[in-house]
Design a protein around this motif. Structure first.
Motif, PDB file in Angstrom:
ATOM      1  N   ARG A 128     122.521 138.349 143.641  1.00  0.00           N
ATOM      2  CA  ARG A 128     121.869 138.169 142.348  1.00  0.00           C
ATOM      3  C   ARG A 128     120.697 137.209 142.398  1.00  0.00           C
ATOM      4  O   ARG A 128     119.660 137.436 141.765  1.00  0.00           O
ATOM      5  CB  ARG A 128     122.897 137.691 141.315  1.00  0.00           C
ATOM      6  CG  ARG A 128     124.077 138.648 141.129  1.00  0.00           C
ATOM      7  CD  ARG A 128     123.627 140.061 140.735  1.00  0.00           C
ATOM      8  NE  ARG A 128     122.998 140.104 139.444  1.00  0.00           N
ATOM      9  CZ  ARG A 128     123.646 140.238 138.291  1.00  0.00           C
ATOM     10  NH1 ARG A 128     124.963 140.335 138.290  1.00  0.00           N
ATOM     11  NH2 ARG A 128     122.998 140.290 137.149  1.00  0.00           N
ATOM     12  N   LEU A 129     120.826 136.112 143.134  1.00  0.00           N
ATOM     13  CA  LEU A 129     119.712 135.170 143.214  1.00  0.00           C
ATOM     14  C   LEU A 129     118.533 135.782 143.968  1.00  0.00           C
ATOM     15  O   LEU A 129     117.369 135.551 143.619  1.00  0.00           O
ATOM     16  CB  LEU A 129     120.158 133.871 143.888  1.00  0.00           C
ATOM     17  CG  LEU A 129     121.178 133.035 143.105  1.00  0.00           C
ATOM     18  CD1 LEU A 129     121.561 131.778 143.882  1.00  0.00           C
ATOM     19  CD2 LEU A 129     120.620 132.653 141.735  1.00  0.00           C
ATOM     20  N   TRP A 130     118.832 136.555 144.972  1.00  0.00           N
ATOM     21  CA  TRP A 130     117.741 137.246 145.684  1.00  0.00           C
ATOM     22  C   TRP A 130     117.044 138.236 144.764  1.00  0.00           C
ATOM     23  O   TRP A 130     115.807 138.393 144.828  1.00  0.00           O
ATOM     24  CB  TRP A 130     118.294 137.970 146.914  1.00  0.00           C
ATOM     25  CG  TRP A 130     117.228 138.769 147.626  1.00  0.00           C
ATOM     26  CD1 TRP A 130     116.329 138.306 148.540  1.00  0.00           C
ATOM     27  CD2 TRP A 130     116.944 140.157 147.450  1.00  0.00           C
ATOM     28  NE1 TRP A 130     115.493 139.314 148.950  1.00  0.00           N
ATOM     29  CE2 TRP A 130     115.854 140.468 148.294  1.00  0.00           C
ATOM     30  CE3 TRP A 130     117.496 141.167 146.673  1.00  0.00           C
ATOM     31  CZ2 TRP A 130     115.319 141.751 148.376  1.00  0.00           C
ATOM     32  CZ3 TRP A 130     116.955 142.440 146.755  1.00  0.00           C
ATOM     33  CH2 TRP A 130     115.887 142.720 147.597  1.00  0.00           C
ATOM     34  N   LEU A 131     117.807 138.906 143.903  1.00  0.00           N
ATOM     35  CA  LEU A 131     117.211 139.846 142.954  1.00  0.00           C
ATOM     36  C   LEU A 131     116.264 139.135 141.978  1.00  0.00           C
ATOM     37  O   LEU A 131     115.227 139.685 141.588  1.00  0.00           O
ATOM     38  CB  LEU A 131     118.306 140.585 142.182  1.00  0.00           C
ATOM     39  CG  LEU A 131     119.083 141.640 142.978  1.00  0.00           C
ATOM     40  CD1 LEU A 131     120.314 142.098 142.205  1.00  0.00           C
ATOM     41  CD2 LEU A 131     118.186 142.834 143.293  1.00  0.00           C
ATOM     42  N   VAL A 132     116.624 137.911 141.584  1.00  0.00           N
ATOM     43  CA  VAL A 132     115.730 137.132 140.726  1.00  0.00           C
ATOM     44  C   VAL A 132     114.433 136.830 141.470  1.00  0.00           C
ATOM     45  O   VAL A 132     113.331 136.950 140.915  1.00  0.00           O
ATOM     46  CB  VAL A 132     116.412 135.839 140.259  1.00  0.00           C
ATOM     47  CG1 VAL A 132     115.410 134.929 139.545  1.00  0.00           C
ATOM     48  CG2 VAL A 132     117.585 136.150 139.346  1.00  0.00           C
ATOM     49  N   LEU A 133     114.553 136.448 142.730  1.00  0.00           N
ATOM     50  CA  LEU A 133     113.363 136.191 143.548  1.00  0.00           C
ATOM     51  C   LEU A 133     112.507 137.445 143.670  1.00  0.00           C
ATOM     52  O   LEU A 133     111.279 137.404 143.496  1.00  0.00           O
ATOM     53  CB  LEU A 133     113.783 135.692 144.931  1.00  0.00           C
ATOM     54  CG  LEU A 133     112.658 135.537 145.963  1.00  0.00           C
ATOM     55  CD1 LEU A 133     111.665 134.461 145.522  1.00  0.00           C
ATOM     56  CD2 LEU A 133     113.243 135.200 147.344  1.00  0.00           C
ATOM     57  N   ALA A 134     113.161 138.579 143.950  1.00  0.00           N
ATOM     58  CA  ALA A 134     112.426 139.829 144.101  1.00  0.00           C
ATOM     59  C   ALA A 134     111.731 140.236 142.797  1.00  0.00           C
ATOM     60  O   ALA A 134     110.569 140.673 142.802  1.00  0.00           O
ATOM     61  CB  ALA A 134     113.380 140.943 144.554  1.00  0.00           C
ATOM     62  N   GLY A 135     112.442 140.084 141.672  1.00  0.00           N
ATOM     63  CA  GLY A 135     111.845 140.437 140.383  1.00  0.00           C
ATOM     64  C   GLY A 135     110.666 139.546 140.035  1.00  0.00           C
ATOM     65  O   GLY A 135     109.664 140.003 139.473  1.00  0.00           O
ATOM     66  N   THR A 136     110.780 138.263 140.391  1.00  0.00           N
ATOM     67  CA  THR A 136     109.679 137.327 140.130  1.00  0.00           C
ATOM     68  C   THR A 136     108.467 137.680 140.972  1.00  0.00           C
ATOM     69  O   THR A 136     107.334 137.730 140.474  1.00  0.00           O
ATOM     70  CB  THR A 136     110.133 135.893 140.432  1.00  0.00           C
ATOM     71  OG1 THR A 136     111.263 135.572 139.612  1.00  0.00           O
ATOM     72  CG2 THR A 136     109.018 134.909 140.174  1.00  0.00           C
ATOM     73  N   ALA A 137     108.693 137.919 142.255  1.00  0.00           N
ATOM     74  CA  ALA A 137     107.589 138.257 143.154  1.00  0.00           C
ATOM     75  C   ALA A 137     106.895 139.545 142.722  1.00  0.00           C
ATOM     76  O   ALA A 137     105.658 139.638 142.737  1.00  0.00           O
ATOM     77  CB  ALA A 137     108.110 138.386 144.586  1.00  0.00           C
ATOM     78  N   LEU A 138     107.689 140.546 142.338  1.00  0.00           N
ATOM     79  CA  LEU A 138     107.103 141.834 141.970  1.00  0.00           C
ATOM     80  C   LEU A 138     106.294 141.726 140.681  1.00  0.00           C
ATOM     81  O   LEU A 138     105.206 142.306 140.564  1.00  0.00           O
ATOM     82  CB  LEU A 138     108.211 142.882 141.818  1.00  0.00           C
ATOM     83  CG  LEU A 138     107.735 144.300 141.448  1.00  0.00           C
ATOM     84  CD1 LEU A 138     106.746 144.822 142.483  1.00  0.00           C
ATOM     85  CD2 LEU A 138     108.916 145.245 141.311  1.00  0.00           C
ATOM     86  N   TRP A 139     106.809 140.998 139.694  1.00  0.00           N
ATOM     87  CA  TRP A 139     106.057 140.855 138.434  1.00  0.00           C
ATOM     88  C   TRP A 139     104.717 140.156 138.694  1.00  0.00           C
ATOM     89  O   TRP A 139     103.674 140.563 138.178  1.00  0.00           O
ATOM     90  CB  TRP A 139     106.874 140.075 137.413  1.00  0.00           C
ATOM     91  CG  TRP A 139     106.401 140.246 135.991  1.00  0.00           C
ATOM     92  CD1 TRP A 139     105.146 139.964 135.507  1.00  0.00           C
ATOM     93  CD2 TRP A 139     107.137 140.765 134.877  1.00  0.00           C
ATOM     94  NE1 TRP A 139     105.062 140.256 134.167  1.00  0.00           N
ATOM     95  CE2 TRP A 139     106.266 140.751 133.757  1.00  0.00           C
ATOM     96  CE3 TRP A 139     108.432 141.221 134.701  1.00  0.00           C
ATOM     97  CZ2 TRP A 139     106.673 141.177 132.486  1.00  0.00           C
ATOM     98  CZ3 TRP A 139     108.836 141.635 133.443  1.00  0.00           C
ATOM     99  CH2 TRP A 139     107.958 141.618 132.354  1.00  0.00           C
ATOM    100  N   CYS A 140     104.755 139.097 139.516  1.00  0.00           N
ATOM    101  CA  CYS A 140     103.507 138.396 139.855  1.00  0.00           C
ATOM    102  C   CYS A 140     102.543 139.324 140.577  1.00  0.00           C
ATOM    103  O   CYS A 140     101.331 139.316 140.306  1.00  0.00           O
ATOM    104  CB  CYS A 140     103.819 137.183 140.730  1.00  0.00           C
ATOM    105  SG  CYS A 140     104.620 135.809 139.875  1.00  0.00           S
TER     106      CYS A 140
END
Length: 528
Positions: free
Chosen positions: A135-147
């Motif tokens: 789940r924490l990795w998914l937050v990182l991935a979602g943040t990176a992709l939105w940016c």
């Protein structure tokens, strides 16, 4: 563990759900209220939580639909001012065609932004199905992709309403994070905080289960991230170096308030000439070292022999104070006569010296994209008989009072254009806009962009418009003065010339590639 997590997640996946659609719409509305003119900026810190819930508990194809729905709400409301293009009957456009042009322009740019959120939702849904316990990795991935999606969209001719705008002009500490890595710094902390809260707050429908203790820990991480962001921003605010006293500069601005439908007529041209001449003389008497007019102040092709421009040149020659004129100038060195939307510094010798040509032209307004397809359907909205051409990205606006950083019209939404000029020696920002026929709440959004540009570059910004909002913003994003909209006015503003180089000016947006790199490295390690 991974198999049981995947089974638990799939149990919450279903076809279209009105409950989830309602949550997505609610999320879009809440984040929209954080934007100017409402500026309820705190809502953006938890408004994305329902969107995170839905896309992580939905099949990728349906997650794209939910993402698109969120974007239609967010961009649809925040960009509704585009419909104020109508009426265009004064240009000879029939009423029905005028409505069609305004609606087409609005729908096109709304879907352009919403498509990015659809891509984001699809990717997060797919990643959740493959790594449901990360789940924490998914937050990182979602943040990176939105940016990354915001950065890519900012390279295109159409961009507006990034997440960072939700914090401008009010949340000054968070705005100072842009000095580190530009607009991506705000986007990253907002998306990451919402992603963490989506884990910490129990989801209202079946999803991947987490023990209560872990939820509390993730909630504390989210709280720590918010506090750290504000503390870092406050530190950047407090440690900004002061400019030397000799760096003060006094510039005059004229808000002409001549609506476009009027200034394109002979009577309107004469009215504009009179207002800008009178305002120029008054500001010169008040001690302004230069006087600035808005975008397209005189809607004529630059020709020193034309009666109106010749009269203005004569006035400048008599008074002796440089005039920065918004006009349409022939492109230097072009084989054929092509024109740019320009800001020219005219001096007492009757010649222009400093010059900036608009780089980011307005689609449909200053040129027609895909002309072979759209040219027969849409009439160009500029006052010229030929299409405008863009200026070169590497320009420097060198004037008699120092090197400026210039943005014309909605270039305020493109931080990279300001960064290049600041890094090349620009000492202060001037944005020249028309803003007619748009409503006041659009002007407030535009002002929010100028606040962002001032903070990230550590420069003062002077905003000069035709119908409003003209204003002065210091290098911390504080609005020193803001004029009344839809009013003729002049103002003499004192600002600082600054030469500092923030990390963002030096290295650009380094945060987005860093987040993408971490996502790939940690995702690869987690897959082993």
């Amino acid at each position: 563990m991974m198999k049981s997590a995947a089974l638990a997640l799939r149990s919450g996946i279903q076809l279209w759900s009105w409950e989830r659609a309602g949550l997505v719409v609610f999320s879009g509305l809440v984040v929209t209220l954080a934007l100017p003119p409402w500026s309820l900026w705190s809502l953006a810190w938890l408004g994305l939580v329902p969107l995170w819930w839905v896309v992580q508990a939905t099949q990728p194809g349906l997650a794209a639909v939910y993402g698109l729905l969120w974007g239609l709400v967010y961009y649809g409301i925040s960009l509704a001012w585009i419909t104020h293009l109508h009426p265009l009957m004064w240009m000879g456009v029939p009423w029905l065609s005028s409505v069609a042009i305004a609606i087409f322009a609005w729908i096109f740019i709304v879907f352009w932004g919403a498509a990015c959120i659809a891509v984001w939702g699809t990717a997060i849904a797919w990643a959740t199905r493959h790594w449901p316990d990360q789940r924490l990795w998914l937050v990182l991935a979602g943040t990176a992709l939105w940016c990354a999606l915001e950065a890519l969209r900012n390279q295109t001719p159409l961009d507006w309403s990034p997440l960072g705008l939700t914090q401008s002009p009010s949340n000054l500490w968070i705005l100072h994070l842009t000095r580190l890595s530009g607009p991506s710094a705000i986007t990253a902390i907002l998306v990451a905080t919402n992603g963490l809260l989506a884990i910490a707050i129990p989801c209202p429908f079946p999803s991947f289960p987490l023990p209560a203790l872990r939820r509390r820990r993730v909630g504390l991480i989210a709280l720590a991230l918010v506090m750290a962001g504000h503390l870092v921003g406050a530190s950047l605010f407090a440690t900004t170096a002061a400019a030397p006293a000799r760096a003060a500069l006094t510039l005059g601005l004229i808000q002409g308030d001549v609506p476009t439908r009027e200034k394109l007529t002979p009577q309107g041209v004469n009215q504009a000439l009179q207002r800008y001449t009178d305002g120029y003389r008054a500001l010169a008497e008040q001690g302004a070292t230069a006087v600035i007019t808005p975008e397209g102040a005189l809607p004529q092709l630059w020709n020193p022999n034309s009666p109106q421009i010749a009269a203005l040149l004569q006035t400048v020659s008599q008074v002796g104070v440089p005039l920065w004129l918004g006009t349409f100038a022939p492109e230097p060195g072009a084989e054929h006569t092509e024109y740019t939307q320009s800001l020219l510094e005219i001096r007492s010798d009757g010649q222009y010296h400093g010059r900036y040509d608009k780089v980011q032209l307005v689609p449909l307004g200053e040129y027609i994209p895909f002309e072979a397809v759209l040219g027969r359907l849409i009439k160009r909205l500029s006052p010229l008989g030929s299409y405008l051409v863009p200026g070169q990205p590497g320009q420097s606006f060198i004037t008699s009072v120092g090197q400026g950083i210039v943005g014309i019209c909605y270039e305020s939404a493109y931080s990279r254009l300001f960064r290049r000029q600041a890094k090349a020696g620009g000492e202060f920002i001037v944005t020249a806009s028309n803003n007619d026929p748009y409503p006041v709440w659009m002007m407030v959004q535009h002002h929010g962009f100028d606040v962002l540009r001032a903070v990230e570059s550590d420069r003062w910004a002077l905003r000069v418009t035709n119908t409003g909002l003209s204003g002065l913003v210091d290098n911390h994003g504080r609005t020193i003065w803001l004029g009344q909209p839809q009013t003729y006015l002049t103002h003499s503003a004192t600002l600082e010339r600054r030469q500092t180089l923030t990390p963002y000016l030096r290295w650009g947006d380094w945060l987005t590639p860093l987040l993408l790199g971490l996502t790939l490295v940690l995702g690869w390690r987690g897959a082993d």
